[in-house]
Write an enzyme that holds these catalytic residues in place. Structure first.
Site, PDB file in Angstrom:
ATOM      1  N   GLN A 128      61.849  26.261  -4.383  1.00 36.14           N
ATOM      2  CA  GLN A 128      63.099  25.843  -5.025  1.00 36.14           C
ATOM      3  C   GLN A 128      64.021  27.036  -5.207  1.00 36.14           C
ATOM      4  O   GLN A 128      63.711  27.937  -5.992  1.00 36.14           O
ATOM      5  CB  GLN A 128      62.786  25.224  -6.393  1.00 36.14           C
ATOM      6  CG  GLN A 128      63.998  24.739  -7.153  1.00 36.14           C
ATOM      7  CD  GLN A 128      63.647  24.347  -8.574  1.00 36.14           C
ATOM      8  OE1 GLN A 128      62.871  25.051  -9.226  1.00 36.14           O
ATOM      9  NE2 GLN A 128      64.203  23.270  -9.059  1.00 36.14           N
ATOM     10  N   GLY A 129      65.142  27.061  -4.500  1.00 34.16           N
ATOM     11  CA  GLY A 129      66.102  28.156  -4.610  1.00 34.16           C
ATOM     12  C   GLY A 129      67.305  27.730  -5.437  1.00 34.16           C
ATOM     13  O   GLY A 129      68.403  27.506  -4.903  1.00 34.16           O
ATOM     14  N   SER A 131      67.792  29.134  -9.125  1.00 38.72           N
ATOM     15  CA  SER A 131      68.231  30.212 -10.022  1.00 38.72           C
ATOM     16  C   SER A 131      68.738  31.430  -9.257  1.00 38.72           C
ATOM     17  O   SER A 131      68.240  31.759  -8.185  1.00 38.72           O
ATOM     18  CB  SER A 131      67.074  30.679 -10.901  1.00 38.72           C
ATOM     19  OG  SER A 131      66.520  29.602 -11.588  1.00 38.72           O
ATOM     20  N   SER A 163      59.567  30.229  -6.974  1.00 40.39           N
ATOM     21  CA  SER A 163      58.112  30.056  -6.933  1.00 40.39           C
ATOM     22  C   SER A 163      57.668  29.678  -5.529  1.00 40.39           C
ATOM     23  O   SER A 163      58.323  28.868  -4.860  1.00 40.39           O
ATOM     24  CB  SER A 163      57.675  28.948  -7.900  1.00 40.39           C
ATOM     25  OG  SER A 163      58.140  29.216  -9.191  1.00 40.39           O
ATOM     26  N   GLU A 249      61.718  17.017 -12.058  1.00 39.45           N
ATOM     27  CA  GLU A 249      61.004  18.238 -12.443  1.00 39.45           C
ATOM     28  C   GLU A 249      60.602  18.189 -13.930  1.00 39.45           C
ATOM     29  O   GLU A 249      59.491  18.550 -14.305  1.00 39.45           O
ATOM     30  CB  GLU A 249      61.879  19.466 -12.162  1.00 39.45           C
ATOM     31  CG  GLU A 249      61.138  20.775 -12.333  1.00 39.45           C
ATOM     32  CD  GLU A 249      61.971  21.995 -11.931  1.00 39.45           C
ATOM     33  OE1 GLU A 249      63.167  21.833 -11.613  1.00 39.45           O
ATOM     34  OE2 GLU A 249      61.409  23.109 -11.948  1.00 39.45           O
TER      35      GLU A 249
HETATM   36  C1  LIG Z   1      57.247  30.651 -14.109  1.00 43.09           C
HETATM   37  C2  LIG Z   1      58.657  30.400 -13.680  1.00 43.09           C
HETATM   38  C3  LIG Z   1      58.879  29.803 -12.471  1.00 43.09           C
HETATM   39  C4  LIG Z   1      60.184  29.582 -12.040  1.00 43.09           C
HETATM   40  N1  LIG Z   1      60.358  29.021 -10.802  1.00 43.09           N
HETATM   41  C5  LIG Z   1      61.612  28.848 -10.336  1.00 43.09           C
HETATM   42  C6  LIG Z   1      61.825  28.352  -9.020  1.00 43.09           C
HETATM   43  O1  LIG Z   1      60.880  28.074  -8.282  1.00 43.09           O
HETATM   44  N2  LIG Z   1      63.080  28.230  -8.585  1.00 43.09           N
HETATM   45  C7  LIG Z   1      64.148  28.505  -9.360  1.00 43.09           C
HETATM   46  O2  LIG Z   1      65.261  28.318  -8.904  1.00 43.09           O
HETATM   47  N3  LIG Z   1      63.999  29.005 -10.613  1.00 43.09           N
HETATM   48  C8  LIG Z   1      62.752  29.176 -11.115  1.00 43.09           C
HETATM   49  N4  LIG Z   1      62.566  29.690 -12.385  1.00 43.09           N
HETATM   50  C9  LIG Z   1      63.748  30.125 -13.150  1.00 43.09           C
HETATM   51  C10 LIG Z   1      64.042  29.272 -14.391  1.00 43.09           C
HETATM   52  O3  LIG Z   1      64.534  28.010 -14.026  1.00 43.09           O
HETATM   53  C11 LIG Z   1      65.076  30.080 -15.214  1.00 43.09           C
HETATM   54  O4  LIG Z   1      64.426  31.271 -15.634  1.00 43.09           O
HETATM   55  C12 LIG Z   1      65.555  29.309 -16.430  1.00 43.09           C
HETATM   56  O5  LIG Z   1      66.360  28.225 -16.045  1.00 43.09           O
HETATM   57  C13 LIG Z   1      66.325  30.209 -17.426  1.00 43.09           C
HETATM   58  O6  LIG Z   1      67.352  30.892 -16.805  1.00 43.09           O
HETATM   59  P1  LIG Z   1      67.536  32.481 -16.982  1.00 43.09           P
HETATM   60  O7  LIG Z   1      66.185  33.101 -16.717  1.00 43.09           O
HETATM   61  O8  LIG Z   1      68.683  32.894 -16.136  1.00 43.09           O
HETATM   62  O9  LIG Z   1      67.841  32.711 -18.514  1.00 43.09           O
HETATM   63  P2  LIG Z   1      69.283  32.677 -19.229  1.00 43.09           P
HETATM   64  O10 LIG Z   1      70.018  31.480 -18.755  1.00 43.09           O
HETATM   65  O11 LIG Z   1      69.898  34.021 -19.063  1.00 43.09           O
HETATM   66  O12 LIG Z   1      68.871  32.442 -20.716  1.00 43.09           O
HETATM   67  C14 LIG Z   1      68.438  33.490 -21.586  1.00 43.09           C
HETATM   68  C15 LIG Z   1      68.245  32.885 -22.969  1.00 43.09           C
HETATM   69  O13 LIG Z   1      69.489  32.358 -23.487  1.00 43.09           O
HETATM   70  C16 LIG Z   1      69.336  30.991 -23.836  1.00 43.09           C
HETATM   71  N5  LIG Z   1      70.546  30.217 -23.541  1.00 43.09           N
HETATM   72  C17 LIG Z   1      71.303  30.310 -22.416  1.00 43.09           C
HETATM   73  N6  LIG Z   1      72.329  29.412 -22.487  1.00 43.09           N
HETATM   74  C18 LIG Z   1      72.191  28.757 -23.674  1.00 43.09           C
HETATM   75  C19 LIG Z   1      72.918  27.717 -24.324  1.00 43.09           C
HETATM   76  N7  LIG Z   1      73.993  27.147 -23.772  1.00 43.09           N
HETATM   77  N8  LIG Z   1      72.504  27.289 -25.548  1.00 43.09           N
HETATM   78  C20 LIG Z   1      71.393  27.846 -26.134  1.00 43.09           C
HETATM   79  N9  LIG Z   1      70.679  28.843 -25.571  1.00 43.09           N
HETATM   80  C21 LIG Z   1      71.053  29.278 -24.360  1.00 43.09           C
HETATM   81  C22 LIG Z   1      68.181  30.495 -22.957  1.00 43.09           C
HETATM   82  O14 LIG Z   1      67.593  29.340 -23.475  1.00 43.09           O
HETATM   83  C23 LIG Z   1      67.262  31.700 -22.951  1.00 43.09           C
HETATM   84  O15 LIG Z   1      66.467  31.725 -24.095  1.00 43.09           O
HETATM   85  C24 LIG Z   1      61.291  29.932 -12.848  1.00 43.09           C
HETATM   86  C25 LIG Z   1      61.068  30.549 -14.085  1.00 43.09           C
HETATM   87  C26 LIG Z   1      59.766  30.792 -14.507  1.00 43.09           C
HETATM   88  C27 LIG Z   1      59.563  31.461 -15.823  1.00 43.09           C
END
Ligand SMILES: Cc1cc2nc3c(=O)[nH]c(=O)nc-3n(C[C@H](O)[C@H](O)[C@H](O)COP(=O)(O)OP(=O)(O)OC[C@H]3O[C@@H](n4cnc5c(N)ncnc54)[C@H](O)[C@@H]3O)c2cc1C
Length: 387
Positions: A128-129, A131, A163, A249
């Site tokens: 899944q691409g 993020s 992932s 998902e």
């Molecule tokens: C084990 C694992 C597997 C993953 N696999 C994939 C994958 O296969 N493909 C893929 O595309 N992605 C994947 N991800 C990515 C995952 O979807 C993102 O990490 C997640 O959506 C959070 O985005 P971010 O890391 O950019 O955090 P950010 O968006 O930067 O958030 C940082 C913090 O701020 C908070 N925050 C942000 N906006 C708000 C808001 N509006 N209100 C309240 N709080 C807020 C968040 O909740 C978080 O606590 C994976 C992540 C993990 C940990």
């Protein structure tokens, strides 16, 4: 809501149990959890056995290659396979649990015929691409760009936390096909593409997790050519398609894991009785509360399934309630495992220790808890938007 199983469903359960009892002893030994190519081969071998026995894509519609079983039969399948200790989807997670269902729901007949059978047969792995370094929770702000060149899109940008990228054949990829402007808000210019992972211009750089695994990676895309025919949904309508992917998902993809957690909870209680930790009333209360929590999560799952069965569609927003509660309960379960194990919980070779480390990611993966809380507040409780 009727939560009892029909005679036909109980028959299905009995046949499945018999098949599992015959098949599981024939499986090869499980590979090391940190060996991703070995895990791919193992997981896809299991998928092939399910396919040959008629259990692949149980709840997928028959015209998408599935068995057309009821969602309740699918729940029975999850319950029984987990109780019997059968392998879980593993490397086939994205293909089977959200990319596949999205293509089944939104793809053309040609797209369904091309991509769905290999997922069911265990021949092709998806990743899944979605993020990007600056687009996680605020997914619509993604910047990976795709422009048209004849019958191809040319894609450049980068993705992160992908992932299974190292072992995947296909990627469900979100790209920006129209730049953001006053006339085009950010979620209106996105398209959903199926990108072949062997296309020139893709660099996958594995990221090592706390547990030592390289289960996810960074992906760099440098003028990667993807046929326009690989776009699922209309150009610039990718946000709507993405909502379908995310509802699978969050709504159904983790459901099987609840059964696994209930099994682990039983194992914790047995271990605590053996090693004397059971005398600790605080720990016993904790395990009891977790038992109630996972029981409630299973009921919630049945409720969500019966709702989507009634509406005949994609899982609803209730998936966010499930995702929120489940990811926290899973973390608490493995914290309790740490207490049961005591000093043994520092042993990185212990399965529960690795699971404890990986449980920390559950409140982030597939959308963070804060985002699920926002969705519940705004879309279920009808509270005003925070911003
Ligand atoms: C084990 C694992 C597997 C993953 N696999 C994939 C994958 O296969 N493909 C893929 O595309 N992605 C994947 N991800 C990515 C995952 O979807 C993102 O990490 C997640 O959506 C959070 O985005 P971010 O890391 O950019 O955090 P950010 O968006 O930067 O958030 C940082 C913090 O701020 C908070 N925050 C942000 N906006 C708000 C808001 N509006 N209100 C309240 N709080 C807020 C968040 O909740 C978080 O606590 C994976 C992540 C993990 C940990």
């Amino acid at each position: 809501m009727d939560l009892t199983y029909t005679e036909e469903e109980e028959d299905f359960r009995a046949r499945l149990r018999a098949w599992l009892a015959r098949t599981l002893p024939e499986l090869p030994p499980r590979p090391d959890p940190l060996d991703w190519p070995g895990r791919r081969a193992y997981d896809m071998g299991w998928q092939r056995r399910l396919y040959d026995a008629g259990y692949a894509g149980l709840h997928w519609p028959a015209d998408a290659g599935g068995q057309g079983a009821t969602p309740t039969q699918h729940l029975i399948f999850l319950e029984e396979t987990e109780k019997a200790g059968a392998p879980y989807v593993g490397a086939n997670f994205v293909g089977l649990l959200h990319a596949g269902p999205t293509i089944a729901s939104e793809g053309t007949p040609e797209q369904r015929a091309r991509w769905l059978p290999p997922v069911l047969r265990g021949d092709e792995v998806w990743c899944q691409g979605f993020s990007e370094p600056d687009a996680g929770s605020d997914l619509a702000s993604l910047r990976t760009r795709a422009w048209r060149d004849g019958d191809h899109y040319v894609v450049s940008g980068s993705k992160i936390w992908t992932s299974h990228a190292e072992v995947a054949d296909w990627c469900e990829l979100l790209v920006r096909t129209t730049p953001v402007s006053e006339a085009v808000p950010k979620h209106r210019g996105i398209s959903w593409l199926a990108m072949p992972m062997d296309a020139p211009g893709i660099t996958v750089r594995p990221l090592r997790t706390l547990a030592g695994s390289t289960e996810f990676a960074e992906m760099f895309l440098d003028e990667v050519r993807v046929p326009v025919a690989n776009r699922v949904g209309a150009e610039n309508d990718g946000w709507r398609v993405t909502m379908v992917t995310l509802s699978y998902e969050r709504g159904t993809a983790f459901v099987g894991e609840v059964v696994a957690c209930r099994r682990v909870l039983g194992e914790l209680a047995r271990e605590a009785r053996k090693n004397g930790r059971w005398d600790d009333a605080v720990l016993r209360r904790r395990l009891g509360r977790l038992s109630a929590e996972f029981g409630a999560l299973w009921r919630l799952t049945q409720w969500n399934v019966s709702e989507s069965q009634r509406s005949g569609g994609v899982p609803g927003v209730g998936g966010s309630v499930f995702k929120l509660r489940y990811s926290h309960a899973r973390q608490e379960l493995y914290e309790a495992a740490g207490e049961v194990l005591g000093a043994g919980s520092l042993d990185l070779d212990h399965e529960w220790t690795l699971d404890r480390l990986s449980s920390l990611s559950y409140t982030i993966a597939a959308g963070t808890s804060q985002i699920q809380q926002n969705i519940v507040a705004e879309r279920i409780l009808g509270l005003p938007k925070g911003r």
